[in-house]
Design an enzyme around this catalytic site. Structure first.
Site, short mmCIF file in Angstrom:
data_model
loop_
_atom_site.label_atom_id
_atom_site.label_comp_id
_atom_site.label_asym_id
_atom_site.label_seq_id
_atom_site.Cartn_x
_atom_site.Cartn_y
_atom_site.Cartn_z
N ASP A 1 -30.72 19.60 9.39
CA ASP A 1 -30.05 20.51 10.30
C ASP A 1 -30.82 20.57 11.61
OD1 ASP A 1 -28.14 22.48 11.15
OD2 ASP A 1 -27.90 23.03 9.05
N GLU A 2 -30.15 21.09 12.64
CA GLU A 2 -30.73 21.01 13.98
C GLU A 2 -32.04 21.78 14.11
OE1 GLU A 2 -27.66 24.36 13.97
OE2 GLU A 2 -27.82 22.31 13.21
N LYS B 1 -28.36 14.53 6.41
CA LYS B 1 -28.82 14.95 7.74
C LYS B 1 -29.72 16.17 7.68
CE LYS B 1 -26.84 17.14 11.87
NZ LYS B 1 -27.40 18.46 11.52
N LYS C 1 -30.20 25.30 5.22
CA LYS C 1 -30.85 24.59 6.32
C LYS C 1 -32.33 24.91 6.43
CE LYS C 1 -28.16 26.23 9.59
NZ LYS C 1 -27.64 26.47 10.96
N HIS D 1 -22.32 14.90 17.80
CA HIS D 1 -21.40 15.89 17.23
C HIS D 1 -20.32 16.22 18.26
CE1 HIS D 1 -23.68 17.26 13.55
NE2 HIS D 1 -24.48 16.36 14.11
N SER E 1 -18.10 17.68 12.24
CA SER E 1 -18.92 18.46 11.32
C SER E 1 -18.70 19.94 11.58
CB SER E 1 -20.40 18.10 11.51
OG SER E 1 -21.23 18.91 10.72
N HIS F 1 -27.68 15.68 17.96
CA HIS F 1 -27.06 16.98 17.70
C HIS F 1 -26.94 17.73 19.02
CE1 HIS F 1 -26.18 20.93 16.01
NE2 HIS F 1 -25.93 20.33 14.87
N LYS G 1 -28.16 21.71 2.88
CA LYS G 1 -28.19 23.17 2.91
C LYS G 1 -28.97 23.68 1.70
CE LYS G 1 -25.17 23.21 6.38
NZ LYS G 1 -25.44 23.75 7.73
#
Length: 472
Positions: A200-201, A198, A174, A324, A376, A291, A172
């Site tokens: 973010d999407e 990770k 993101k 997820h 998550s 995701h 973050k």
């Protein structure tokens, strides 16, 4: 001869669907694909007609009798509504069970299955609302799918990590970080004790951070943190792109720099792209994190859409090593019984029917590898005992704000989560109940971990207490 027979037997016009597609005496075959729909008919439409309409419009039927019905064996290919049950505590809602012959579906294609079953019928005027609650995939069809590229057991062997959940973090903010600052955050989190970080999407390749730059800085962070901790680390590099060709180019580059895991947004990217990527991942030894961006648009409403357990089953067939799955205790939707029902469908080899958990059919996965659930969304160190108790070892617990929001920075945030996890695993292995003693376990660990103590103090009042919408 066929033509004259068809002419002789053809009667044009419109007739009730239930005359052809409602068959309460039918016994489903082992090779049938079974579906459970939650049907809300329009006023005045009998449930038998509504259920038969769903079976017809999602298989061989249309709104009127057609001459070419006589050129095929309708009894062989039609869907059949074989059972109807009223939904408990709901007015004018019914569970309609439909059996589809195996030959209606292309082998190895989730895209074709969903196009057939839900592609058209959801706009049908005779229905006020329609939700696909569950599907039973026959073994004969499952055996045409590769499934997850590697699965839980192979992933643990690759990482050399056993006996506990894996620990992750979404970087973050993101959006907005440069590639170098992004890589710095990855390094700090991995060095602090996490197994994974990770994308973010919605991180793909924006003007502020192009994908190739991100991949290179992140891989540098992975290698540096591995050298310092003597643990295998990874970062889910999101290869989702606007075209299939661009997605595969990014995946090939990720393999070239020897990253262990990549990521895909399977609903926005599409099942055809996801299956292509999953097969590539198995061939090239790369793990695949999935995701579920956009899922709530499809599954959030109780009476219309597709339940996430169906989307999770489809993902297992299409292919993914992580998915997820909600947290039960965090900021995102998820009631415990329902969530654990589809978590079991993701990772177990054989799951019995269990209506209390929303499982309408017994599902035999026929040795298809399992998918690791990823918890998550709005979780922090005080949630750790509940997460370990709920999800068990074969899961990935992912703390974004719960890592990067630590008052001392990213690495101490990662350390706080790792200490909390190790304390919970030790307590569980010693026979203590995390459900009853979880908070005390965290407090005891915080006495010798200043990083954990600071996290406990910061988030001691943070809760997300809203009633889940996804209930039976």
């Amino acid at each position: 001869m066929v033509q004259s027979k068809a002419k002789a037997g053809f009667q044009a016009g419109v007739k009730d669907y239930r005359l052809t597609y409602y068959t309460p005496d039918y016994t489903p075959k082992d090779t049938d694909l079974l579906a459970c729909f939650r049907v809300t008919p329009q006023p005045g439409v009998p449930p038998e007609e509504a259920g038969a309409a769903v079976a017809a419009e999602s298989s061989t039927g249309t709104w009127t009798t057609v001459w070419t019905d006589g050129l095929t064996d309708l009894d062989r290919y039609k869907g059949r509504c074989y059972d109807i049950e009223p939904v408990p505590n709901e007015d004018n809602q019914y569970f309609c069970f439909v059996a589809y012959p195996l030959d209606l579906f292309e082998e190895g294609s989730v895209t074709n299955i969903l196009t057939s079953i839900v592609g058209n019928v959801f706009g049908f005027k005779a229905l006020r609302a329609l939700r696909l609650e569950d599907i039973r995939f026959p073994v004969a069809l499952l055996k045409t799918f590769q499934g997850p590229p590697h699965g839980i057991t192979v992933e643990r062997d690759k990482l050399n990590k056993y006996g506990r959940p894996l620990l992750g973090c979404t970087i973050k903010p993101k959006l907005g970080l440069s590639a170098k600052n992004y890589g710095r955050a990855v390094y700090e989190c991995l060095r602090g004790g996490l197994d994974f970080t990770k994308d973010d999407e919605n991180i793909n390749s924006q003007p502020f951070m192009r994908w190739r730059d991100r991949f290179l800085f992140v891989q540098e962070a992975i290698e540096k943190s591995q050298a310092e901790t003597n643990e295998i680390k990874g970062h889910y590099l999101n290869v989702t792109a606007g075209t299939l060709e661009e997605m595969m180019k990014r995946a090939e580059f990720a393999k070239e720099i020897k990253t262990p895991i990549i990521m895909h947004d399977y609903l926005t990217g599409g099942f055809t792209a996801n299956t292509t990527l999953a097969r590539w991942c198995r061939d090239n030894g790369v793990l695949l994190h999935i995701h579920r961006a956009m899922h709530a648009v499809i599954d959030r409403q109780k009476n219309h859409g597709i339940h996430f357990r169906v989307l999770a089953k489809c993902l297992r067939m299409s292919g993914g090593d992580h998915l997820h799955s909600g947290t039960v205790v965090g900021k995102l939707e998820g009631e415990r019984g329902i969530t654990m029902g589809f978590v079991d469908l993701m990772r177990e080899d054989y799951v019995e029917e269990d209506r209390a958990r929303g499982i309408f059919f017994t599902q035999d996965w026929a040795s298809m590898p399992g998918v690791m659930p990823v918890a998550s969304g709005g979780i922090h160190v005080w949630h750790m005992p509940a997460l370990v108790e709920i999800f068990g070892d074969d899961s990935c617990l992912q703390f974004g704000g719960g890592t990067l929001g630590h008052p001392w920075g990213n690495a101490p945030g990662a350390t706080a989560n790792r200490v909390a996890l190790e304390a919970c695993i030790q307590a569980r292995n010693e026979g203590r109940s995390l459900a009853r003693e979880g908070n005390e376990v965290i407090r005891e660990a915080a006495r010798w971990s200043p990083e954990l103590a600071a996290a406990c103090e910061l988030w001691k009042e943070i809760k997300f207490e809203f009633e889940a919408m996804d209930t039976l």
